[in-house]
Scaffold this active site. Structure first.
Site, PDB file in Angstrom:
ATOM      1  N   HIS A   1      58.832   9.404 -38.452  1.00 21.99           N
ATOM      2  CA  HIS A   1      59.401   8.843 -36.730  1.00 21.99           C
ATOM      3  C   HIS A   1      60.577   9.138 -36.577  1.00 21.99           C
ATOM      4  CE1 HIS A   1      58.762   5.116 -34.706  1.00 21.99           C
ATOM      5  NE2 HIS A   1      60.109   4.940 -33.828  1.00 21.99           N
TER       6      HIS A   1
ATOM      7  N   HIS B   1      68.347   1.211 -39.109  1.00 23.29           N
ATOM      8  CA  HIS B   1      68.912   2.230 -39.123  1.00 23.29           C
ATOM      9  C   HIS B   1      70.354   1.312 -38.775  1.00 23.29           C
ATOM     10  CE1 HIS B   1      70.357   5.452 -35.438  1.00 23.29           C
ATOM     11  NE2 HIS B   1      69.808   4.530 -35.104  1.00 23.29           N
TER      12      HIS B   1
ATOM     13  N   GLU C   1      72.793  -1.418 -28.890  1.00 23.39           N
ATOM     14  CA  GLU C   1      70.999  -1.012 -28.580  1.00 23.39           C
ATOM     15  C   GLU C   1      70.681  -2.668 -28.173  1.00 23.39           C
ATOM     16  OE1 GLU C   1      68.419   0.310 -31.599  1.00 23.39           O
ATOM     17  OE2 GLU C   1      70.559   1.881 -31.830  1.00 23.39           O
TER      18      GLU C   1
ATOM     19  N   TYR D   1      56.217  -6.833 -30.011  1.00 27.03           N
ATOM     20  CA  TYR D   1      57.053  -5.173 -30.244  1.00 27.03           C
ATOM     21  C   TYR D   1      56.507  -5.020 -31.586  1.00 27.03           C
ATOM     22  CZ  TYR D   1      60.593  -1.631 -31.314  1.00 27.03           C
ATOM     23  OH  TYR D   1      61.352  -0.798 -31.919  1.00 27.03           O
TER      24      TYR D   1
ATOM     25  N   HIS E   1      71.718  -5.470 -30.971  1.00 30.98           N
ATOM     26  CA  HIS E   1      72.262  -5.076 -32.417  1.00 30.98           C
ATOM     27  C   HIS E   1      73.607  -3.573 -31.502  1.00 30.98           C
ATOM     28  CE1 HIS E   1      67.461  -5.263 -33.175  1.00 30.98           C
ATOM     29  NE2 HIS E   1      68.544  -6.512 -33.966  1.00 30.98           N
TER      30      HIS E   1
ATOM     31  N   HIS F   1      69.867  -2.688 -38.855  1.00 34.26           N
ATOM     32  CA  HIS F   1      68.939  -3.223 -37.955  1.00 34.26           C
ATOM     33  C   HIS F   1      67.418  -2.592 -38.035  1.00 34.26           C
ATOM     34  CE1 HIS F   1      70.342  -0.801 -34.893  1.00 34.26           C
ATOM     35  NE2 HIS F   1      68.862  -0.715 -34.137  1.00 34.26           N
TER      36      HIS F   1
END
Length: 436
Positions: free
Chosen positions: A290, A333, A339, A348, A363, A369
């Site tokens: 990703h 992450h 963010e 989402y 975040h 998160h």
């Protein structure tokens, strides 16, 4: 003739004049002794005069009245929730999620009265930092205009169309489009019914397209898809027209007897513009893993540290996902950046429940998160065939290198903070095995 006509290009030097008054632009100079049609010449500078040519932005207006013609500014007392005080609340490192922010129903509020600051960082007087706001309104600005002395506004409509009149001309911005109004540009917002959206304000610099590096010459947001309005003006006398200024984080108002939208012609490269997010050319992995979300950057406001932004505007549009041997949703992450996410429409992919259009998440730096329990379980067991991701969805992120503080309105007054957000990760299991 439609009032909404645009010129294409990002960072271009444009020239425009209202077709009703041909040759309103002076020939071969900026400040003739007498301008055509008896107009006034006025320069709007977006950078220091001595900024390098590749960074230097300014526009020359040819207008009916110089913008200096107004009465003294006085404090504007009709907005309690626009702030730059980042010490209102004790710092909160928790994952934060807001339910959709309420649009006023019982009282009338225009765009300026409906500005609410959620979070931010930095010092307006030192021209360093950013703020994130939402606008919640249901009434047009009548005989009033607004400009921001502190920085640029990147406006993201979520509900309702914005009909924006600027000194440069008219812009219409719908959900799934964005608009940037640079520092100092005067504008007024007309709406039709309940209207809601997000604003990223940056103090340091102006927004620019990100470098493409190894991607090459093409991709992401293409310069030709940005649109700047053509000249349109009104010569209208108005008793008590309100000119509202945001200056050092506070609002002030001055009265004048004419509309400020009286620019008959202009030329320059310091301009407002709009962009349709559906035109974004997505870059992604076609083999494995990703990719980092930086590949979805539409616009960036760089800091003095190379490769690090005061703020990036990032989107997560509909796209194909084809990676092999890969957990495809966003990975778990912890980030050295802050963010802030909003949702324009749809669901989402990493959190289909709880994160709703018109709401938001924050975040903060190094706060962990990632996908919730349902998303992790589903994606870990999914058959990895090519699939269309985020169809009918548009999520976005304001990412910043600064550590943002949440305002009292954002954490308490709005009463939209989801106190149970943390629960979406609690069901994640210990899947560790002694043998592989």
């Amino acid at each position: 003739m439609s009032d909404y006509k645009y010129m294409s290009g990002f960072g271009s030097h444009f020239s425009s004049e209202d077709p009703r008054y041909p040759n309103a632009l002076p020939k071969a100079q900026n400040t003739p002794q007498k301008c055509p049609y008896g107009l006034y010449a006025e320069q709007l500078s977006g950078t220091a005069f001595t900024a390098p040519r590749k960074e230097n932005v300014r526009t020359w207006f040819y207008r009916v009245h110089p913008s200096a013609k107004h009465l003294p500014f006085q404090p504007y007392m009709f907005n309690r929730y626009l702030t730059h005080d980042w010490d209102e609340q004790i710092p909160n490192p928790n994952q934060m999620r807001w339910k959709p922010f309420d649009i006023p129903t019982g009282e009338k509020k225009n765009f300026v009265k409906g500005l609410h600051t959620i979070c931010g960082a930095g010092d307006i007087r030192c021209r360093h930092g950013l703020a994130i706001h939402v606008y919640l309104c249901n009434e047009s600005m009548e005989n009033a205009a607004f400009y921001n002395s502190d920085g640029d506004f990147l406006i993201v409509p979520q509900q309702g169309v914005l009909d924006i009149t600027t000194e440069f001309g008219k812009i219409k911005v719908s959900p799934n489009e964005i608009c940037v109004i640079p520092q100092g540009v005067r504008f007024a917002v007309n709406v039709s019914g309940p209207t809601r959206g997000y604003i990223l304000e940056v103090y340091d610099n102006h927004f620019q397209l990100p470098d493409l590096g190894p991607i090459g010459a093409n991709g992401l947001a293409n310069p030709r898809d940005f649109e700047t309005p053509v000249a349109w003006f009104e010569d209208r006398n108005v008793n008590g027209f309100e000119m509202i200024s945001k200056y050092q984080g506070r609002l002030f108002v001055a009265k004048q007897n004419h509309s400020p939208f009286d620019v008959v012609a202009w030329h320059g490269n310091y301009v407002p513009y709009k962009y349709n997010l559906s035109k974004f050319m997505v870059i992604n992995s076609v083999s494995y893993d990703h990719c980092d979300p930086s590949i979805f950057t539409v616009l960036t406001c760089p800091s003095l540290r190379y490769g690090t932004a005061i703020a990036d505007f990032v989107i997560f549009p509909p796209r194909w996902s084809v990676q092999e041997h890969t957990f495809r949703p966003p990975y778990y992450h912890r980030n050295c950046m802050s963010e802030f996410m909003g949702l324009i429409l749809g669901k989402y992919e990493a959190k289909e429940d709880g994160f709703m259009p018109g709401g938001a998440t924050l975040h903060s730096m190094m706060t962990p998160h990632g996908p919730d329990y349902t998303c992790f379980e589903t994606a870990s067991k999914a058959k990895l065939a090519p699939e269309r991701v985020a169809e009918g969805t548009q999520a976005f992120m304001f990412e910043s290198s600064l550590s943002m503080a949440v305002t009292q309105w954002g954490e308490k007054t709005c009463q939209k903070l989801d106190e149970k957000y943390y629960e979406c990760w609690q069901a994640l299991k210990n899947n560790f095995k002694l043998t592989n």
